[in-house]
Design a protein around this motif. Structure first.
Motif, mmCIF file in Angstrom:
data_model
loop_
_atom_site.group_PDB
_atom_site.id
_atom_site.type_symbol
_atom_site.label_atom_id
_atom_site.label_comp_id
_atom_site.label_asym_id
_atom_site.label_seq_id
_atom_site.Cartn_x
_atom_site.Cartn_y
_atom_site.Cartn_z
ATOM 1 N N VAL A 1 0.834 -1.214 0.000
ATOM 2 C CA VAL A 1 0.000 0.000 0.000
ATOM 3 C C VAL A 1 0.863 1.256 0.000
ATOM 4 C CG1 VAL A 1 -1.694 1.334 1.323
ATOM 5 C CG2 VAL A 1 -1.911 -1.163 1.153
ATOM 6 N N LYS B 1 -0.881 0.431 -3.965
ATOM 7 C CA LYS B 1 -2.122 -0.311 -4.156
ATOM 8 C C LYS B 1 -3.125 0.149 -3.093
ATOM 9 C CE LYS B 1 0.340 -4.436 -5.810
ATOM 10 N NZ LYS B 1 0.644 -5.868 -5.529
ATOM 11 N N SER B 2 -4.397 -0.117 -3.304
ATOM 12 C CA SER B 2 -5.385 0.264 -2.300
ATOM 13 C C SER B 2 -5.398 -0.755 -1.162
ATOM 14 C CB SER B 2 -6.780 0.336 -2.929
ATOM 15 O OG SER B 2 -7.268 -0.972 -3.200
ATOM 16 N N GLU B 3 -5.851 -0.313 0.013
ATOM 17 C CA GLU B 3 -5.932 -1.230 1.159
ATOM 18 C C GLU B 3 -6.852 -2.408 0.834
ATOM 19 O OE1 GLU B 3 -6.505 2.032 1.468
ATOM 20 O OE2 GLU B 3 -5.012 2.849 2.885
#
Length: 299
Positions: A276, A281-283
């Motif tokens: 992240v 990247k998204s959680e």
């Protein structure tokens, strides 16, 4: 979590929770809170995915709450039903405790105390703790053979320490207490924002820093965490915490989350935080990918 927060910040944080919940109109929805730092948001996404796959319960996540005390207060008020908290929270004067740094005893006091005083179900640990960690460059650790904090004692008078200002000044659990406990005094100390210590040690501007043990920058900068071999720092094991009445109101929620207990070690949490914080990247993306990778999520 180990951050020490002022009462003012806590009050403001609770007000923010109430405003966000009002805006969301959560109604009968099961609400999970997460602090500002990455791992609590990843874990909240894991809880949500598991609950929604295994039960009919709808889940909302409220992120970016200022601190563990803010999350705890919101859970106690039933603004939230669940969050991730750390066993060292017992040292924030919520109820009388027995002073100890024994990991099992601290956890037992958290589970018993928060159940008795606040009617909360403090579940068993996820498998990792997030505490203070003395950290050096990997090449320095290799050259000097540093594995434990005690190993640095002979060279400490010539070392430069980078550390957040508040820890330097706290008499009972900060630098003065650490120095007396380990018999270690560094040659020079450089107070700085905690977020800056990682880059400072990586760039050889200091020799050693006090970091957080699951921070993704430990991996990004190839830093070496030294073992607290004399157990100066209190344990901070991460656990899901749910209101007892919510466990009864939402059957299956506790069982859905319990599959995570004991499955996430410190290196795994660092790696997930890295995805992240560093890889952007998204959680939710990271949480879902991990659960599928280890076989805990089908969809």
């Amino acid at each position: 979590m180990i951050a020490k927060l002022t009462q003012t910040i806590t009050v403001l944080g609770i007000c923010c929770v109430m405003m966000m919940l009002s805006a969301c109109g959560t109604g009968n929805t099961f609400v999970i809170g997460a602090q500002t730092f990455t791992e609590t948001k990843i874990l909240a996404e894991m809880y949500k995915a598991l609950i929604e796959e295994k039960t009919a319960v709808k889940v909302e996540i409220i992120p970016d709450l200022a601190s563990s005390p803010v999350v705890l207060q919101a859970i106690k008020r039933n603004d939230l039903q669940m969050g991730t908290l750390y066993s060292g929270e017992i040292f924030n004067n919520h109820f009388p405790i027995q002073t100890t740094k024994d990991r099992k005893k601290v956890l037992a006091q958290a589970q018993e105390g928060f159940n008795n005083y606040y009617d909360l179900n403090w579940m068993n640990p996820l498998g990792f703790e997030n505490t203070y960690a003395f950290t050096v460059r990997g090449e320095l650790a290799k050259a000097k053979g540093y594995e434990n904090i005690s190993d640095i004692k002979p060279g400490a008078p010539n070392m430069r320490l980078g550390v957040d200002t508040s820890w330097l000044e706290r008499p009972s659990d900060g630098y003065p207490a650490f120095s007396a406990y380990y018999g270690i005094t560094f040659g020079k100390t450089f107070p700085m924002e905690l977020s800056l210590v990682y880059n400072a040690v990586a760039q050889n501007q200091v020799d050693i820093v006090l970091a957080y043990s699951t921070d993704s920058r430990l991996k990004a900068y190839k830093l070496k965490t030294l073992k607290d071999d004399k157990h100066f720092f209190p344990p901070y094991d991460a656990s899901p915490v749910i209101r007892n009445d919510a466990v009864r109101k939402y059957p299956g929620v506790e069982a859905a989350v319990s599959v995570l207990i004991g499955t996430i070690d410190e290196q795994t949490m660092i790696d997930l935080n890295y995805e992240v914080d560093i890889e952007k990247k998204s959680e939710r993306e990271v949480a879902l990918a991990y659960l599928k990778r280890v076989g805990l999520l089908r969809k």
